[in-house]
Design an enzyme around this catalytic site. Structure first.
Site, PDB file in Angstrom:
ATOM      1  N   GLY A  64       0.642  -1.524  -0.341  1.00 36.69           N
ATOM      2  CA  GLY A  64       0.075   0.408   0.118  1.00 36.69           C
ATOM      3  C   GLY A  64       0.872   1.241  -0.176  1.00 36.69           C
ATOM      4  O   GLY A  64       1.996   1.235   0.023  1.00 36.69           O
ATOM      5  N   GLY A 117       7.276   7.701   6.195  1.00 37.83           N
ATOM      6  CA  GLY A 117       6.067   8.480   5.382  1.00 37.83           C
ATOM      7  C   GLY A 117       6.684   9.128   4.290  1.00 37.83           C
ATOM      8  O   GLY A 117       6.158  10.108   3.764  1.00 37.83           O
ATOM      9  N   ARG A 162      -1.801  -1.270 -10.195  1.00 42.30           N
ATOM     10  CA  ARG A 162      -0.853  -2.043 -10.020  1.00 42.30           C
ATOM     11  C   ARG A 162      -0.929  -3.341 -10.503  1.00 42.30           C
ATOM     12  O   ARG A 162      -1.863  -3.781  -9.829  1.00 42.30           O
ATOM     13  CB  ARG A 162       0.424  -1.439  -9.037  1.00 42.30           C
ATOM     14  CG  ARG A 162       0.728  -0.238  -8.919  1.00 42.30           C
ATOM     15  CD  ARG A 162       0.731  -0.666  -6.804  1.00 42.30           C
ATOM     16  NE  ARG A 162       0.978   1.444  -6.566  1.00 42.30           N
ATOM     17  CZ  ARG A 162       1.824   2.052  -6.775  1.00 42.30           C
ATOM     18  NH1 ARG A 162       2.690   1.389  -6.638  1.00 42.30           N
ATOM     19  NH2 ARG A 162       1.557   3.122  -6.429  1.00 42.30           N
ATOM     20  N   LYS A 164       4.003  11.800  -3.071  1.00 38.84           N
ATOM     21  CA  LYS A 164       5.007  11.820  -2.433  1.00 38.84           C
ATOM     22  C   LYS A 164       6.295  11.795  -1.828  1.00 38.84           C
ATOM     23  O   LYS A 164       6.702  13.366  -1.816  1.00 38.84           O
ATOM     24  CB  LYS A 164       5.469  10.779  -3.344  1.00 38.84           C
ATOM     25  CG  LYS A 164       6.276   9.881  -3.836  1.00 38.84           C
ATOM     26  CD  LYS A 164       7.429   8.808  -4.875  1.00 38.84           C
ATOM     27  CE  LYS A 164       8.126   7.786  -4.566  1.00 38.84           C
ATOM     28  NZ  LYS A 164       8.127   7.449  -6.046  1.00 38.84           N
ATOM     29  N   ASP A 166       7.419   4.612 -10.761  1.00 44.02           N
ATOM     30  CA  ASP A 166       8.248   4.401  -9.878  1.00 44.02           C
ATOM     31  C   ASP A 166       9.558   4.400  -9.156  1.00 44.02           C
ATOM     32  O   ASP A 166       9.860   2.759  -9.573  1.00 44.02           O
ATOM     33  CB  ASP A 166       7.672   2.743  -8.546  1.00 44.02           C
ATOM     34  CG  ASP A 166       7.003   2.873  -7.335  1.00 44.02           C
ATOM     35  OD1 ASP A 166       6.756   4.671  -7.332  1.00 44.02           O
ATOM     36  OD2 ASP A 166       6.467   2.744  -6.584  1.00 44.02           O
ATOM     37  N   GLY A 189       2.603   4.040   1.317  1.00 46.78           N
ATOM     38  CA  GLY A 189       3.581   4.251   2.833  1.00 46.78           C
ATOM     39  C   GLY A 189       3.612   5.819   2.926  1.00 46.78           C
ATOM     40  O   GLY A 189       4.166   6.121   3.559  1.00 46.78           O
ATOM     41  N   ARG A 190       3.841   6.158   1.477  1.00 38.76           N
ATOM     42  CA  ARG A 190       4.504   7.386   1.800  1.00 38.76           C
ATOM     43  C   ARG A 190       3.514   8.387   0.275  1.00 38.76           C
ATOM     44  O   ARG A 190       4.424   9.351   0.179  1.00 38.76           O
ATOM     45  CB  ARG A 190       6.172   7.834   2.161  1.00 38.76           C
ATOM     46  CG  ARG A 190       6.227   6.364   0.968  1.00 38.76           C
ATOM     47  CD  ARG A 190       7.785   7.907   1.075  1.00 38.76           C
ATOM     48  NE  ARG A 190       8.434   6.632   0.112  1.00 38.76           N
ATOM     49  CZ  ARG A 190      10.122   6.310  -0.949  1.00 38.76           C
ATOM     50  NH1 ARG A 190      10.556   7.552  -0.203  1.00 38.76           N
ATOM     51  NH2 ARG A 190      10.873   5.650  -1.530  1.00 38.76           N
ATOM     52  N   ASP A 203       4.402  -4.492  -7.451  1.00 39.42           N
ATOM     53  CA  ASP A 203       4.041  -3.647  -6.744  1.00 39.42           C
ATOM     54  C   ASP A 203       3.669  -2.033  -7.688  1.00 39.42           C
ATOM     55  O   ASP A 203       3.691  -1.267  -7.792  1.00 39.42           O
ATOM     56  CB  ASP A 203       3.670  -2.743  -5.355  1.00 39.42           C
ATOM     57  CG  ASP A 203       5.267  -3.056  -4.853  1.00 39.42           C
ATOM     58  OD1 ASP A 203       6.027  -4.267  -5.237  1.00 39.42           O
ATOM     59  OD2 ASP A 203       5.262  -2.400  -4.377  1.00 39.42           O
TER      60      ASP A 203
HETATM   61  P1  AMP Z   1       9.419   0.495  -2.887  1.00 35.30           P
HETATM   62  O1  AMP Z   1       9.972   0.711  -3.528  1.00 35.30           O
HETATM   63  O2  AMP Z   1       9.372   2.478  -3.318  1.00 35.30           O
HETATM   64  O3  AMP Z   1       8.249   0.816  -4.453  1.00 35.30           O
HETATM   65  O4  AMP Z   1       8.150   0.523  -2.066  1.00 35.30           O
HETATM   66  C1  AMP Z   1       7.793  -0.173  -1.689  1.00 35.30           C
HETATM   67  C2  AMP Z   1       6.464  -0.001  -0.495  1.00 35.30           C
HETATM   68  O5  AMP Z   1       7.452   0.616   0.867  1.00 35.30           O
HETATM   69  C3  AMP Z   1       5.577   0.679  -0.623  1.00 35.30           C
HETATM   70  O6  AMP Z   1       4.179  -0.012  -0.109  1.00 35.30           O
HETATM   71  C4  AMP Z   1       6.152   2.081  -0.259  1.00 35.30           C
HETATM   72  O7  AMP Z   1       5.077   3.063   0.363  1.00 35.30           O
HETATM   73  C5  AMP Z   1       6.995   1.623   1.000  1.00 35.30           C
HETATM   74  N1  AMP Z   1       7.765   2.690   1.538  1.00 35.30           N
HETATM   75  C6  AMP Z   1       8.654   3.066   0.573  1.00 35.30           C
HETATM   76  N2  AMP Z   1       9.531   3.739   1.304  1.00 35.30           N
HETATM   77  C7  AMP Z   1       9.128   4.662   2.830  1.00 35.30           C
HETATM   78  C8  AMP Z   1       8.677   4.974   3.697  1.00 35.30           C
HETATM   79  N3  AMP Z   1       9.939   6.099   4.031  1.00 35.30           N
HETATM   80  N4  AMP Z   1       7.726   4.859   4.586  1.00 35.30           N
HETATM   81  C9  AMP Z   1       6.569   4.890   4.049  1.00 35.30           C
HETATM   82  N5  AMP Z   1       6.646   3.571   4.021  1.00 35.30           N
HETATM   83  C10 AMP Z   1       7.639   3.503   2.684  1.00 35.30           C
HETATM   84 MG    MG Z   2       6.138   1.458  -5.397  1.00 31.76          MG
END
Ligand code: AMP
Ligand code: MG
Length: 473
Positions: free
Chosen positions: A86, A122, A180, A109, A255, A88-89, A245
């Site tokens: 989901g 986040g 996605r 983001k 992404d 997360g940020r 994802d």
């Molecule tokens: P990503 O590798 O950017 O595609 O992120 C993979 C997952 O980790 C996704 O669910 C993001 O929302 C979560 N995520 C990555 N960085 C952070 C962060 N700094 N805080 C919260 N969630 C994160």
């Molecule tokens: Mg991602």
């Protein structure tokens, strides 16, 4: 308020199972660092005062019509299924329909935690935010389907990563949608068929209105991926984290994390510091795209009344991808050597050149661009390697009338090279946005001959080579 965004939201009108309603977490000292005027115009967004823009594009002020949500999804990360990820940020503010008639998501983001943040803060730091801005805009300028970048705001707050305290930033990202493979996987894994069906109907209506049913959606999404990946390959792009994802149903590149472009040509190139097995290496990207779509297929077959027949159909659709990718790859790479319509033998001719480039570690972008001016042999440490190929190529081009124009449109003169991105980030962290602005200006016209920006086309000197890009985003 001098910022106006003509929201018309459809995702947030779906049942609550698909997202969590959230509000961005305000930041201390939002400062607008970039705003993409031409893109704003397409989106019918008007904005005049930098202070208002800083408030809106940091999440400090919600613009009228926004309905902010964090989207739920799951995903295979490096091959392992994570049943719940989901946003997360990231926070979806809403959607707009542009002057081109296309509906797009407007997403922040780095705008603070959501129910899906797990252990994360986040937030995002300035480096990856600027990297995504420059690279996604460069991809768009090269004609590669991609999310776009609308704005960058520095938060005035530090974020803490392995490297220590870093300046925080929020990126405003624009996408055809953020649906996605993982958005489908989460409901399939939970056996929530009604939600999965609703999502499928929504995705079809939004992206592929001519598609019929789940298998029609699968077919269209597979075809979009099969068109996308060869475009990455043709500009030397390595996504870095092709998890399910991070695979958009729309067929856009999405992404941008530890992504990078090839300098010297080597199909095994990996940049991502977390990709130790080389799963997402340059040359593996076609296979991984197929693997990702097989996961979408698995999620969608559950919606079909006759499981055996659905599995057979889904298998046929996914198994058709490698051939689609091969033929699109051939078309893209044939264009790079001046052949608008490839015929038998052309893929081998390209393959022969690439092998010579690989053995000589020739620069990917500059070798192809130099075919136009006739000095590609200078790109080889041992130019005789090129001399062995050139007559075969010249003989083939005798049948072509538009070779030069074809190559000019297929071979960028400039790409966002990793060492330039790193330089640009270091300068911005020190408060100097000159290199960021210069990169954007030059990369907006990647197929034009360079006059005063030749330095941006130079491969890294040995001491400038960036071996890895970090996921500490
Ligand atoms: P990503 O590798 O950017 O595609 O992120 C993979 C997952 O980790 C996704 O669910 C993001 O929302 C979560 N995520 C990555 N960085 C952070 C962060 N700094 N805080 C919260 N969630 C994160
Ligand atoms: Mg991602």
């Amino acid at each position: 308020m001098t910022v106006s965004i003509p929201f018309d939201n459809s995702f947030a009108a779906l049942p609550p199972a698909f997202f969590s309603r959230v509000t961005p977490t305000p930041v201390k000292h939002p400062k607008l660092r970039a705003f993409n005027g031409p893109l704003a115009q397409i989106l019918r967004i008007t904005a005049t005062e930098a202070e208002d823009m800083a408030r809106v594009f940091s999440g400090n002020t919600l613009p009228d019509g926004a309905d902010p949500v964090a989207q739920l999804y799951a995903g295979h990360q490096f091959g392992n299924f994570n049943p719940q990820l989901g946003d997360g940020r990231a926070i979806l503010l809403g959607e707009v329909t542009g002057t081109d008639g296309q509906r797009r998501d407007i997403q922040l983001k780095g705008s603070g935690p959501t129910p899906y943040s797990r252990m994360g803060d986040g937030r995002a730091w300035l480096g990856p935010v600027l990297r995504e801005y420059v690279v996604s805009e460069a991809m768009a300028a090269m004609g590669v389907p991609t999310t776009r970048a609308l704005a960058v705001v520095e938060t005035g707050e530090p974020v803490y990563r392995e490297a220590g305290a870093l300046p925080g930033a929020v990126l405003t990202r624009v996408a055809a949608s953020h649906l996605r493979v993982g958005t489908f996987q989460v409901f399939a894994a939970r056996g929530q068929k009604a939600q999965l069906q609703r999502l499928t109907d929504y995705a079809i209506a939004r992206h592929y209105p001519d598609a019929e049913g789940p298998m029609g959606l699968l077919r269209a999404a597979c075809a979009a991926q099969a068109r996308l990946i060869p475009q990455w390959m043709a500009v030397g792009f390595i996504h870095g984290v092709m998890n399910t994802d991070n695979a958009a149903i729309s067929g856009e590149t999405i992404d941008y994390g530890p992504c990078a472009f090839l300098d010297t040509y080597d199909a095994e190139t990996v940049f991502s510091s977390i990709d130790r097995g080389g799963r997402y290496a340059y040359g593996n990207q076609p296979d991984i795209a197929v693997w990702n779509m097989a996961q979408l297929a698995s999620a969608l077959v559950g919606l079909m009344p006759d499981t055996d027949a659905a599995i057979a159909e889904a298998t046929e659709i996914v198994h058709a991808m490698p051939e689609m990718i091969r033929s699109e790859w051939t078309r893209r790479f044939a264009a790079k050597i001046g052949i608008p319509t490839p015929r038998d033998g052309d893929a081998a001719l390209v393959g022969d050149l690439l092998e010579r480039m690989q053995s000589q570690r020739a620069d990917f972008t500059n070798t192809f661009r130099a075919l136009i001016t006739g000095n590609a042999r200078d790109q080889f440490t041992d130019p005789t390697a090129f001399d062995g190929w050139e007559p075969l190529w010249r003989a083939r081009l005798e049948d072509e009338n538009h070779a030069l124009a074809t190559m000019r449109a297929a071979n960028p003169a400039v790409i966002p090279r990793n060492h330039r991105l790193e330089e640009m980030i270091a300068a911005a962290v020190a408060g100097d946005y000159g290199p960021f602005e210069r990169l954007n200006a030059v990369l907006a016209h990647p197929f034009e001959d360079l006059t005063d920006a030749r330095d941006l086309a130079s491969p890294p000197a040995p001491h400038e080579v960036v071996a890895a890009t970090f996921c500490g985003t």
